[in-house]
Design an enzyme around this catalytic site. Sequence first.
Site, mmCIF file in Angstrom:
data_model
loop_
_atom_site.group_PDB
_atom_site.id
_atom_site.type_symbol
_atom_site.label_atom_id
_atom_site.label_comp_id
_atom_site.label_asym_id
_atom_site.label_seq_id
_atom_site.Cartn_x
_atom_site.Cartn_y
_atom_site.Cartn_z
ATOM 1 N N GLY A 62 25.447 50.280 50.854
ATOM 2 C CA GLY A 62 26.679 49.488 50.786
ATOM 3 C C GLY A 62 27.548 49.680 52.017
ATOM 4 N N CYS A 103 19.471 55.629 48.456
ATOM 5 C CA CYS A 103 18.315 54.741 48.269
ATOM 6 C C CYS A 103 17.236 55.013 49.307
ATOM 7 C CB CYS A 103 18.754 53.280 48.325
ATOM 8 S SG CYS A 103 17.358 52.163 48.287
ATOM 9 N N CYS A 135 15.238 55.380 45.980
ATOM 10 C CA CYS A 135 14.297 54.261 45.811
ATOM 11 C C CYS A 135 13.106 54.299 46.772
ATOM 12 C CB CYS A 135 15.005 52.928 46.030
ATOM 13 S SG CYS A 135 16.706 52.878 45.495
ATOM 14 N N LYS A 154 10.811 57.544 46.563
ATOM 15 C CA LYS A 154 10.236 57.512 45.205
ATOM 16 C C LYS A 154 9.134 56.461 45.108
ATOM 17 C CE LYS A 154 11.585 54.532 42.721
ATOM 18 N NZ LYS A 154 12.796 54.388 41.979
ATOM 19 N N TYR A 207 18.243 52.500 61.049
ATOM 20 C CA TYR A 207 19.666 52.415 60.650
ATOM 21 C C TYR A 207 20.593 52.765 61.811
ATOM 22 C CZ TYR A 207 19.372 51.250 55.751
ATOM 23 O OH TYR A 207 19.200 50.561 54.577
ATOM 24 N N TYR A 220 15.894 56.386 33.993
ATOM 25 C CA TYR A 220 15.049 55.835 35.059
ATOM 26 C C TYR A 220 14.305 56.946 35.803
ATOM 27 C CZ TYR A 220 17.761 51.388 35.724
ATOM 28 O OH TYR A 220 18.360 50.189 35.607
ATOM 29 N N GLU A 239 10.265 57.826 35.870
ATOM 30 C CA GLU A 239 9.550 57.545 37.120
ATOM 31 C C GLU A 239 8.837 58.803 37.632
ATOM 32 O OE1 GLU A 239 12.167 53.782 38.792
ATOM 33 O OE2 GLU A 239 12.634 55.758 39.572
ATOM 34 N N ARG A 260 17.445 54.741 27.068
ATOM 35 C CA ARG A 260 18.538 54.150 26.283
ATOM 36 C C ARG A 260 19.132 52.980 27.062
ATOM 37 N NH1 ARG A 260 23.835 55.652 26.210
ATOM 38 N NH2 ARG A 260 23.398 57.608 27.274
ATOM 39 N N THR A 279 20.929 49.517 44.319
ATOM 40 C CA THR A 279 21.118 49.234 45.746
ATOM 41 C C THR A 279 21.476 47.771 46.033
ATOM 42 O OG1 THR A 279 19.638 51.013 46.308
ATOM 43 C CG2 THR A 279 19.959 49.336 47.996
ATOM 44 N N HIS A 307 -2.981 30.134 37.156
ATOM 45 C CA HIS A 307 -4.055 30.747 36.407
ATOM 46 C C HIS A 307 -5.112 31.321 37.342
ATOM 47 C CE1 HIS A 307 -6.427 31.404 32.837
ATOM 48 N NE2 HIS A 307 -7.466 30.884 33.452
ATOM 49 N N GLU A 349 1.766 33.884 34.173
ATOM 50 C CA GLU A 349 1.721 32.578 33.494
ATOM 51 C C GLU A 349 2.098 32.713 32.020
ATOM 52 O OE1 GLU A 349 -2.194 30.688 32.995
ATOM 53 O OE2 GLU A 349 -3.130 32.621 33.358
#
Length: 454
Positions: free
Chosen positions: A16, A43, A48, A51, A99, A177, A181, A204, A310, A434, A439
């Site tokens: 952010g 992140c 993220c 991971k 970055y 989460y 994971e 939850r 993120t 398909h 689908e």
Amino acid sequence: MTQYDYDLITIGAGSGGVRASRRAAALGKKVAIIENLRVGGTCVMRGCVPKKLLVLGSHFADDFEDALGYGWTVGEPGFDWSRLITAKEKELDRLEDVYHRILKDSGVEEIFGTGVLADAHTVEVDGKSMTAETILVCTGGWPKMPDIPGIKHAITSNEALELAQFPKRVAIVGGGYIAVEFAGIFNSFGSEVTEIIRAPQILRGFDEDARQTLAEEMKKKGIDIRAETVVEEIVKDGDGYLLKLKDGGVLDADLVMYATGRAPNTHGLGLEEAGIALDEVGAIKVDEFSKTAVDHIYAIGDVTERLNLTPVALAEAEAFANTVYRDSPTAMDYANVASAVFSQPPIGSVGLTEDQAREKADIDVYVSRFTPMKYTLSGRDEKTMMKIIVDRETGTVLGCHMVGLDAPEIIQGIAIALKCGATKDQFDATIGIHPTAAEEFVTMRDKRPAPGKD
Ligand code: NDP
């Protein structure tokens, strides 16, 4: 030029903060960004990205097995944890350089250190004062652990991402989460994994069918999920640890990981002294335009505990730049934000859960369970679950949930449809591709009998 050193000082160079700073600089503003860890934030450096690399790496265990069913002969696969961690670190270094480069190219000045607010326009970094017309706080969050005896022996996701040695027996506390994971990662790489949750079920807040399906699949893979179980103490025992449980039981493990939530990073930043209001969990209170209780000070991302994802922080950053620098006040739209859990199998989810939808409307529910085509020849016993929740009166699709191969990739597309307010008729009028699993989302026709009506 104003009487300030900068137009904008951003505290925290996560997703952010970097996005907001770049946008402001691109609009001609003089911007500084302050960071005391690695640029990229949770992140990219501690969440993220690393991971997901470990999830991708661990999935090869299944892929080698599945290859047999397709005629391949695979020798005994070998695995070198330290080689993976080294490769992952190299990728994080590359991303950090990216970055640094994009900040430099955007004209944003990077300052290393801890930014502390002195007043509504002044930030101090290691004793040096600097002023800005606007200050943006995006300091993110940090893992939190309960204060039980022996908690110092436990690690969090931060350390789990850079373990020097691969553990044989892992105990993971938490059912969110991060816990599911990492249970998948350690399990697929070959650890014995016990996941200890205080609730009756994992995840939850997620749709019940998704929670139940994932728990069943995790158990099939050998993960021991201990529901309604509480750890009271962790004791060092030789090279490993003993977890003393509230019910009197004892568990032993080589590694104890806690994934019991994250707390906003608001401590020691001078926020309250500067007049910024915090909520009961210590998150910064903001209005719909991310403005704090103090004019000229804004906050975005996990530090505000709105929706800790993120892409949401990135969107909040864009909204901040529009509001403050483009004269276009923009409130972030939190409706129908899709999310994923990179468990094994993964979950993709958008819109309301069945329970949330029932509170709002009369609904129809469509559920499909099947074995993915990939596993027909390989014989893997893993099911996919897909679910659509529809407002009976308007036909609008209120929620879609999936557990299974490629769920995050599939749900991203479905999220566009929900954002456009698609109806079940429009889903049905869409021609499927398909043969795919996706689908199924446009071919489900049988409603699940309403509760109590079958
Ligand atoms: P969560 O808040 O998702 O889950 C915390 C878990 O810990 C819950 O199962 C909770 O149980 C349990 N817990 C909390 N306190 C205790 C305690 N004292 N003892 C035992 N168990 C406890 O946190 P995470 O750490 O998993 O993730 C943090 C955030 O990171 C999430 O909110 C998410 O937004 C973000 N994230 C997103 C990811 C993604 O999008 N793929 C991946 C990873 C993180 P109970 O349910 O009973 O409260």
